[in-house]
Design a protein around this motif. Structure first.
Motif, PDB file in Angstrom:
ATOM      1  N   LEU A   1       0.823  -1.208   0.000  1.00  0.00           N
ATOM      2  CA  LEU A   1       0.000   0.000   0.000  1.00  0.00           C
ATOM      3  C   LEU A   1       0.859   1.260   0.000  1.00  0.00           C
ATOM      4  O   LEU A   1       0.394   2.334   0.337  1.00  0.00           O
ATOM      5  CB  LEU A   1      -0.954   0.013   1.193  1.00  0.00           C
ATOM      6  N   ASN A   2       2.111   1.118  -0.386  1.00  0.00           N
ATOM      7  CA  ASN A   2       3.023   2.260  -0.411  1.00  0.00           C
ATOM      8  C   ASN A   2       3.380   2.661  -1.835  1.00  0.00           C
ATOM      9  O   ASN A   2       4.495   3.069  -2.104  1.00  0.00           O
ATOM     10  CB  ASN A   2       4.302   1.939   0.379  1.00  0.00           C
ATOM     11  N   GLY A   3       2.433   2.556  -2.739  1.00  0.00           N
ATOM     12  CA  GLY A   3       2.692   2.914  -4.127  1.00  0.00           C
ATOM     13  C   GLY A   3       3.061   4.384  -4.267  1.00  0.00           C
ATOM     14  O   GLY A   3       2.602   5.228  -3.506  1.00  0.00           O
ATOM     15  N   LYS A   4       3.896   4.672  -5.243  1.00  0.00           N
ATOM     16  CA  LYS A   4       4.332   6.044  -5.483  1.00  0.00           C
ATOM     17  C   LYS A   4       3.324   6.823  -6.310  1.00  0.00           C
ATOM     18  O   LYS A   4       3.450   8.017  -6.483  1.00  0.00           O
ATOM     19  CB  LYS A   4       5.693   6.033  -6.160  1.00  0.00           C
ATOM     20  N   SER A   5       2.328   6.120  -6.820  1.00  0.00           N
ATOM     21  CA  SER A   5       1.279   6.770  -7.609  1.00  0.00           C
ATOM     22  C   SER A   5      -0.017   5.981  -7.425  1.00  0.00           C
ATOM     23  O   SER A   5      -0.001   4.837  -6.968  1.00  0.00           O
ATOM     24  CB  SER A   5       1.667   6.796  -9.092  1.00  0.00           C
ATOM     25  N   ALA A   6      -1.112   6.601  -7.822  1.00  0.00           N
ATOM     26  CA  ALA A   6      -2.397   5.899  -7.761  1.00  0.00           C
ATOM     27  C   ALA A   6      -2.356   4.674  -8.673  1.00  0.00           C
ATOM     28  O   ALA A   6      -2.905   3.623  -8.330  1.00  0.00           O
ATOM     29  CB  ALA A   6      -3.531   6.830  -8.155  1.00  0.00           C
ATOM     30  N   ALA A   7      -1.690   4.785  -9.807  1.00  0.00           N
ATOM     31  CA  ALA A   7      -1.607   3.660 -10.742  1.00  0.00           C
ATOM     32  C   ALA A   7      -0.877   2.475 -10.114  1.00  0.00           C
ATOM     33  O   ALA A   7      -1.314   1.321 -10.238  1.00  0.00           O
ATOM     34  CB  ALA A   7      -0.904   4.096 -12.033  1.00  0.00           C
ATOM     35  N   GLU A   8       0.237   2.759  -9.433  1.00  0.00           N
ATOM     36  CA  GLU A   8       0.996   1.688  -8.788  1.00  0.00           C
ATOM     37  C   GLU A   8       0.182   1.037  -7.663  1.00  0.00           C
ATOM     38  O   GLU A   8       0.176  -0.187  -7.512  1.00  0.00           O
ATOM     39  CB  GLU A   8       2.301   2.259  -8.235  1.00  0.00           C
ATOM     40  N   LEU A   9      -0.516   1.853  -6.907  1.00  0.00           N
ATOM     41  CA  LEU A   9      -1.371   1.337  -5.843  1.00  0.00           C
ATOM     42  C   LEU A   9      -2.507   0.495  -6.422  1.00  0.00           C
ATOM     43  O   LEU A   9      -2.806  -0.601  -5.933  1.00  0.00           O
ATOM     44  CB  LEU A   9      -1.924   2.502  -5.025  1.00  0.00           C
ATOM     45  N   ALA A  10      -3.116   0.982  -7.486  1.00  0.00           N
ATOM     46  CA  ALA A  10      -4.221   0.259  -8.127  1.00  0.00           C
ATOM     47  C   ALA A  10      -3.767  -1.095  -8.670  1.00  0.00           C
ATOM     48  O   ALA A  10      -4.550  -2.050  -8.675  1.00  0.00           O
ATOM     49  CB  ALA A  10      -4.814   1.101  -9.252  1.00  0.00           C
TER      50      ALA A  10
END
Length: 135
Positions: A64-73
């Protein structure tokens, strides 16, 4: 009907639920992301049944530590579908409980937003609902 969840299953449920709230907060970056995250997370703690017990467990939630919404998604949307699939196989009522719980958390997050939710927040809600329904 009792359900049996492995440690990995529980991680998937937590990633899916708390990740959905995180995605909503990321989509509201220009508004009140902290309020969206807080209200959504508080709503998740009101869950009952086996899902409620899993979501209440204190453990680190991975990815849950994505650098962007896309990475998190990339992590959260498949986890939502996987969570629904594994719950439906064991107990369709508990799958609906999970879906409802996530829905309440998303609604709580949307209401925390000042004014009418913008297009980005509304679209993220749609994507999360789509992932829940994909199972």
């Amino acid at each position: 009907m009792a359900i049996t969840l492995t440690a990995q299953d529980k991680d998937t449920l937590r990633t899916a639920a708390y990740g959905a709230v995180s995605l909503m907060a990321a989509a509201d970056a220009a508004g009140s992301p902290h309020k969206v995250a807080t209200h959504g997370s508080i709503a998740l703690t009101s869950a009952t049944g086996p899902v409620g017990h899993v979501l209440a467990e204190k453990s680190k939630i991975k990815d849950l530590n994505g650098k962007s919404a896309a990475e998190l998604a990339d992590h959260v949307l498949p986890a939502l579908t996987t969570a629904m699939t594994l719950l439906r196989k064991q107990d369709p009522a508990e799958a609906e409980n999970f879906r409802s719980t996530v829905g309440v958390a998303l609604d709580a997050g949307m209401r925390a937003h000042k004014g009418e939710p913008g297009p980005a927040l509304t679209e993220m809600y749609r994507k999360i609902a789509g992932a829940l329904d994909a199972a």
